[in-house]
Write an enzyme that holds these catalytic residues in place. Structure first.
Site, PDB file in Angstrom:
ATOM      1  N   GLU A 364       0.799  -1.230   0.000  1.00 44.99           N
ATOM      2  CA  GLU A 364       0.000   0.000   0.000  1.00 44.99           C
ATOM      3  C   GLU A 364       0.837   1.288   0.000  1.00 44.99           C
ATOM      4  O   GLU A 364       0.745   2.099   0.927  1.00 44.99           O
ATOM      5  CB  GLU A 364      -0.966  -0.026   1.198  1.00 44.99           C
ATOM      6  CG  GLU A 364      -1.917  -1.201   1.118  1.00 44.99           C
ATOM      7  CD  GLU A 364      -2.931  -1.260   2.262  1.00 44.99           C
ATOM      8  OE1 GLU A 364      -2.903  -0.384   3.135  1.00 44.99           O
ATOM      9  OE2 GLU A 364      -3.753  -2.193   2.252  1.00 44.99           O
ATOM     10  N   ASN A 412       2.142  -4.199  -3.626  1.00 43.58           N
ATOM     11  CA  ASN A 412       0.754  -4.610  -3.412  1.00 43.58           C
ATOM     12  C   ASN A 412      -0.101  -3.377  -3.085  1.00 43.58           C
ATOM     13  O   ASN A 412       0.290  -2.549  -2.270  1.00 43.58           O
ATOM     14  CB  ASN A 412       0.757  -5.583  -2.215  1.00 43.58           C
ATOM     15  CG  ASN A 412      -0.511  -6.386  -2.077  1.00 43.58           C
ATOM     16  OD1 ASN A 412      -1.056  -6.870  -3.073  1.00 43.58           O
ATOM     17  ND2 ASN A 412      -0.990  -6.561  -0.858  1.00 43.58           N
ATOM     18  N   HIS A 448     -10.161  -6.037  -2.563  1.00 46.94           N
ATOM     19  CA  HIS A 448     -11.140  -6.053  -1.477  1.00 46.94           C
ATOM     20  C   HIS A 448     -12.412  -5.364  -1.979  1.00 46.94           C
ATOM     21  O   HIS A 448     -12.345  -4.275  -2.551  1.00 46.94           O
ATOM     22  CB  HIS A 448     -10.640  -5.269  -0.265  1.00 46.94           C
ATOM     23  CG  HIS A 448      -9.455  -5.915   0.398  1.00 46.94           C
ATOM     24  ND1 HIS A 448      -9.557  -7.101   1.079  1.00 46.94           N
ATOM     25  CD2 HIS A 448      -8.157  -5.541   0.470  1.00 46.94           C
ATOM     26  CE1 HIS A 448      -8.358  -7.424   1.552  1.00 46.94           C
ATOM     27  NE2 HIS A 448      -7.499  -6.502   1.187  1.00 46.94           N
ATOM     28  N   GLU A 479      -5.636 -10.392  -2.427  1.00 41.81           N
ATOM     29  CA  GLU A 479      -6.349 -10.370  -1.130  1.00 41.81           C
ATOM     30  C   GLU A 479      -7.855 -10.317  -1.300  1.00 41.81           C
ATOM     31  O   GLU A 479      -8.542  -9.636  -0.530  1.00 41.81           O
ATOM     32  CB  GLU A 479      -5.922  -9.138  -0.308  1.00 41.81           C
ATOM     33  CG  GLU A 479      -4.446  -8.990  -0.089  1.00 41.81           C
ATOM     34  CD  GLU A 479      -4.083  -7.890   0.910  1.00 41.81           C
ATOM     35  OE1 GLU A 479      -4.993  -7.236   1.456  1.00 41.81           O
ATOM     36  OE2 GLU A 479      -2.875  -7.701   1.125  1.00 41.81           O
ATOM     37  N   ASP A 481     -11.659 -10.414  -0.996  1.00 39.40           N
ATOM     38  CA  ASP A 481     -12.795 -10.778  -0.151  1.00 39.40           C
ATOM     39  C   ASP A 481     -13.927  -9.858  -0.586  1.00 39.40           C
ATOM     40  O   ASP A 481     -13.685  -8.764  -1.075  1.00 39.40           O
ATOM     41  CB  ASP A 481     -12.492 -10.715   1.353  1.00 39.40           C
ATOM     42  CG  ASP A 481     -11.948  -9.382   1.836  1.00 39.40           C
ATOM     43  OD1 ASP A 481     -11.797  -8.454   1.022  1.00 39.40           O
ATOM     44  OD2 ASP A 481     -11.675  -9.254   3.041  1.00 39.40           O
TER      45      ASP A 481
END
Ligand code: XIL
Length: 560
Positions: A364, A412, A448, A479, A481
């Site tokens: 990030e 990332n 996400h 990642e 979700d």
């Protein structure tokens, strides 16, 4: 029963136990020596001939701004687990030098560890000091113990304490001193894991003996987690289908050491469904590098060893991040930050050289504020950026490449799947890195989806992956979700993103951020009882949601 047949039956049961990796519920009777198992992977513990020496590390989990600090006492995640039925007694012989307080934890449910808090579930703690013997009991309803009782004692240097589950009560005794409290069902799940702690700065104490015995028709048995074996993957597992999906694509999930050690259902899903493991929190700086000269690889090693035993590729998360840093790191003087950062990268990537196939080197890097002064997100402001500007990224990648030349190195980021200022800023950043010859191999799209109405357009994601390929960069879904607006919308989102990855040859893996809502990262922060989110493919009871079938269908379609 003749002795020989009984011996055969015992052998048969033991072999079955070994294959099933569990022997619960414990049969009647029994005695278990709990020090005979592995105590060498407990932070602060050293196993020797006189018992296990416990050194206080003062482990804490701090908030992002470095404030707060919740105690994080070590749990023996690789050690013996006790299986119990009915009433039982655990006795511990403690050798405690003057000034020290010995703590022994018995967990009925292993705590859940997030990166800013530790969710204590059911368990108890025994503490012994010079003048006091205490019993604290957690019932899962609060961060604080439901009961915390202390009795005065004059404890000799070596003392044996026992704790019993006795007809609805939990009873702690040492010599003539007894503390008794009603049992809120701490061990109803049938197993016990152990933890130990000591006061930092005081001389080490020694756990000289730890034994369990059955009482009054109850039963105990010990399970040595070193011999645990996972079931074979079902033929339609995600990992199985992904091996056959046109090209083999690693399918991963972020995983944590505590549920792998303490939850058979979670561990079985982890091993059978996934061919890749991302270290969820265990290798974030605050866990792996708790003091300026202290590294703690115990939990990271557990994850990496689990992955190796189950033929999984490991993705390390994360070497450099503005968050999840220990308090001491947040207080390093600006002039020392480059040295601290590069030492950290070298040590952690060096420790896992050859075992972690790829890293999030920088996590990030963009500001969460999309409306920055330059019309988009600039770099996120944090301790590393403040000291080195954008060059912290170059330095982190260069140090990681030197520490493990074979590992693939990723940057990332979240929120860059869709067109817009975040994607533009990310693309521009990695283009600059490539131009400067920084050894970056790829970009992780976190993916996400956390709000109703939010969604990822697979076509835009594909075009971003293709743009990166033109720069010579791989991509991965790192990642994902998905907010459970409805089970079908959730399934469509998971499947759409997987489809985008499968159809771009430079997309190297697809990983979810967790497996089950039981341990999902979107749980309400520090709430008791736990209020889980619903973003993951398996629900709290480990039942598949429609998302799992949708992922399977997408993999099958790609294999045709
Ligand atoms: C999350 C963890 O999963 C939680 O346990 C923790 O409380 C907060 O952080 N993007 C990232 C991860 O890169 O490091 C975050 O992990 C989730 C968002």
């Amino acid at each position: 029963m003749p002795n020989l047949s009984r011996a055969c039956l015992t052998l048969f049961v033991s072999v079955l136990c070994l294959l099933a990796s569990a022997c619960s519920p414990a049969r009647s009777g029994g005695r278990a020596d709990l020090l005979a198992g592995d105590w060498s992977h407990v932070p602060g513990a050293t196993a020797g001939s006189g018992g296990v020496r416990i050194h206080g590390l003062g482990r804490q989990i701090v908030l992002q701004d470095g404030t707060g600090g919740q105690p994080h006492p070590p749990v023996n995640l690789r050690g013996p687990q006790l299986q119990v039925r009915g009433d039982f007694r655990v006795s511990a012989t403690v050798h405690r030098p003057a000034g020290q307080t010995a703590s022994l934890y018995l967990y009925g449910e292993v705590p859940i560890v997030y990166d800013e808090w530790r969710q204590m579930r059911r368990g108890l703690r025994i503490t012994v000091s010079e003048r006091a013997l205490s019993l604290a009991v957690w019932d899962g309803g609060s961060a604080a113990p439901a009961v915390d009782r202390t009795a005065p004692v004059t404890a000799p240097a070596t003392v044996t304490v026992t704790v019993e589950r006795d007809a609805g009560d939990l009873v702690l005794s040492a010599g003539d001193t007894r503390v008794s409290v009603p049992d809120p069902g701490v061990f109803d799940a049938g197993s016990v894991m152990f933890g130990v702690d000591a006061v930092p700065g005081e001389p080490d104490w020694t756990l000289a003996a730890l034994e369990a015995t059955a009482r009054d028709g109850g039963g105990v048995a010990v399970r040595d987690t070193r011999t645990a074996r996972e079931p074979a993957p079902p033929s339609d597992s995600l990992r199985g289908l992904a091996e056959d999906a046109g090209r083999p694509l690693p399918i991963g999930a972020a995983m944590a050491a505590e549920p792998l050690a303490g939850d058979d259902g979670y561990r079985a899903l982890a091993a059978t469904q996934f061919s890749m493991l991302t270290t969820e929190n265990a290798l974030k700086p605050q866990f792996v590098h708790p003091g300026p000269d202290t590294y703690d690889f115990t939990e990271g090693d557990l994850l990496v060893d689990f992955a190796a035993a189950n033929r999984m590729r490991v993705h390390g998360h994360t070497l450099v991040f503005g968050e999840a840093n220990p308090r001491w790191m947040q207080q390093v003087a600006v002039a020392d930050r480059e040295r601290v950062m590069t030492d950290h990268v070298r040590t952690v990537a060096g420790h896992y050289r050859g075992r972690v196939a790829e890293w999030d080197v920088v996590n990030e890097p963009l500001s969460p504020d999309d409306d920055g002064p330059d019309g988009g997100p600039g770099l996120r402001e944090h301790l590393w950026q403040e000291a080195m500007g954008e060059s912290y990224i170059d330095k982190a990648f260069t140090a990681a490449r030197a520490a493990d030349p074979e590992a693939k190195l990723y940057l990332n980021e979240f929120g860059a799947e869709a067109d817009g200022p975040r994607w533009d800023a990310l693309y521009a950043l990695v283009a600059r890195l490539k131009e400067r010859g920084v050894p970056v191999d790829g970009v992780g799209f976190q993916s996400h989806i956390h709000e109703a109405g939010d969604h990822i357009d697979p076509a835009q994601l594909r075009s971003h992956i293709a743009d990166l390929a033109e720069l010579g960069l791989s991509a991965r879904i790192s990642e994902i979700d998905v907010y459970g607006e409805s089970p079908d919308v959730q399934a469509t989102q998971f499947a759409g993103v997987l489809g985008a990855c499968l159809s771009e040859p430079t997309c190297t893996s697809f990983s979810t951020w967790g497996i089950t809502d039981r341990y999902g990262s979107t749980a309400e922060h520090d709430s008791y009882p736990l209020e889980p989110g619903d973003e993951l493919p398996w629900d709290q009871l480990l039942r598949e949601k429609p998302a799992v079938a949708a992922l399977r269908d997408t993999l099958r379609a790609a294999g045709r």
